[in-house]
Design an enzyme around this catalytic site. Sequence first.
Site, PDB file in Angstrom:
ATOM      1  N   GLU A  52      40.654 -12.465  36.617  1.00 61.43           N
ATOM      2  CA  GLU A  52      41.086 -11.094  36.309  1.00 61.43           C
ATOM      3  C   GLU A  52      42.142 -10.616  37.289  1.00 61.43           C
ATOM      4  OE1 GLU A  52      40.527 -10.561  33.490  1.00 61.43           O
ATOM      5  OE2 GLU A  52      38.866  -9.167  33.134  1.00 61.43           O
ATOM      6  N   THR A  57      47.764  -4.003  30.798  1.00 64.24           N
ATOM      7  CA  THR A  57      46.696  -3.426  31.616  1.00 64.24           C
ATOM      8  C   THR A  57      47.291  -2.735  32.841  1.00 64.24           C
ATOM      9  OG1 THR A  57      45.212  -5.162  30.907  1.00 64.24           O
ATOM     10  CG2 THR A  57      44.554  -3.936  32.847  1.00 64.24           C
TER      11      THR A  57
END
Lengths: 308, 308
Positions: free
Chosen positions: B128, B180
């Site tokens: 991530e 994101t």
Amino acid sequence: MKEVEVKCPATVANLVCGFDILGMALQEPYDLMKLRLIDEPKVYITNKDEYDLPTEAEKNVAGVVLLAIMEKMDNKFGFEVEIEKHIKPGSGLGSSAASAAGAAVAANQLLGNIFSNDDLVQFAMFGEKLASGVKHADNITPCIMGGVTLIRSIHPLDIIQLNSPPLFVTVVHPQIEVKTSDARQILRKEVLLKDAIKQWGNIAGLVAGFEKGDTDLIGRSLEDVIIEPVRSILIPGFDEIKTRSKEAGALGGGISGSGPSIFMLSTKETTAKNVEAIMQEVFHRLGIDYKTYVTSIAKNGVEVITGQ
Amino acid sequence: MKEVEVKCPATVANLVCGFDILGMALQEPYDLMKLRLIDEPKVYITNKDEYDLPTEAEKNVAGVVLLAIMEKMDNKFGFEVEIEKHIKPGSGLGSSAASAAGAAVAANQLLGNIFSNDDLVQFAMFGEKLASGVKHADNITPCIMGGVTLIRSIHPLDIIQLNSPPLFVTVVHPQIEVKTSDARQILRKEVLLKDAIKQWGNIAGLVAGFEKGDTDLIGRSLEDVIIEPVRSILIPGFDEIKTRSKEAGALGGGISGSGPSIFMLSTKETTAKNVEAIMQEVFHRLGIDYKTYVTSIAKNGVEVITGQ
């Protein structure tokens, strides 16, 4: 003449991380209140305690709640009230909520239980508005419903009873004054998003801990990065009591409501009593008068003891 | 040669009000990944899909996770990986988390399940970090554990599985790009305390709703006053879909992760299908390509389908 007597429990609002949304009812201390229905549309208040609170209905927490109920019922009757407070006003243990919730529940009992819990919370909030200037429900709701309660929203009112494992609660009330309105004013109007995220992680953990009966999770979640760091400055001895209580085996705890009382949760009564000794030792050393309670979460809220 | 194949579910992070702390695993879509242990301390990646993701281990989400595991084990071995992605990168459905969590779980299976869930989450967060620049776990955790999960804290890592009633999930992925990192940048660094209080009321309600299996409470709590008002501006049709889905009987929903996918929860499959039709109609009218799924909450996270 119809009369009821009710027992109105002390409550711990916020539960550390749940500012304005969480609350818990205690077995002790509690107020007693007698209520009689009268034909005259007035409220007569008698104090049976040492606190010398106002007896004019418009200036009394129980009084304004009863006036709101009377208005709702077209002022066709009134009440005589005797209040015997044991929860000291300004202690942070929901003293005003006990009067407000007690009046609402007792009146409802006299009227044949025509109101829902939501209605009672709405009525009782008039008392909180008088006491603190803000219509908050985080003491009233557990005081009426018992146990641990969540106020998801005030507008519209959405109250949820949470499960809870049996827990012991140690409370110390140092006899210093912290006004709810002052305790609110010192809070910042804005918070860092990263702190808010930490806070809601802890709130989520605390709610999950209560629902699952996971006392370790409850303990880990009893952390407040937003309100406590500011408010605890107003309470001498706070940090020492918190640290030593946790070292002695308490799950955790913090400021009760807006203070100055401090509460600690424990799974065992012996731990709760050791925590009490720590609290006593700290305030004795600081030369501050105090009162302590070793009690537990009350399953019930305001209880009708005679006149059922 | 030891080989495992795993199925890596899509996930919905945030669950509307639980920014950075809540997540949920879906039955569909899912990636497939094959992993083989090799003697050479290297990672060889083959893509079996259309997405042309980097195959150098250091630039690949699964790759960096495997490198972290190898380093932990003193680089005594390596991996061959085949990745067949069905969760489109950038969809907001946890595509990178599926690769990261899948690699961690598959490697652990090959190594004889020596790591805990906490370890796997820690390894997968390297993926991530590569994908979004931030070590977040709100997709990884449900991807590994299944169901609905809470991350109370990242430092130290504290993950909690929540109960959940069976719910249908309708998802639409409009084929527009929302990075994101961009979706994070448009958020304000500070929030109003009064908004934070509303948010934590909803989070507490949502957690209580999942734990109690109270679908009405889940619906009432699916409200985000902090992130959604800002991020939803990036997603055309969002408000109309949300309003019409709720009118059609959906409990509620919102942006999946940082978007652009939108998800809606329903108690009935027929409702979930009606919601799908609304989503299709809106994006068809807007002239935006889209993909929809009618699925449900996955009880399991990454599943080993061969090589157990």
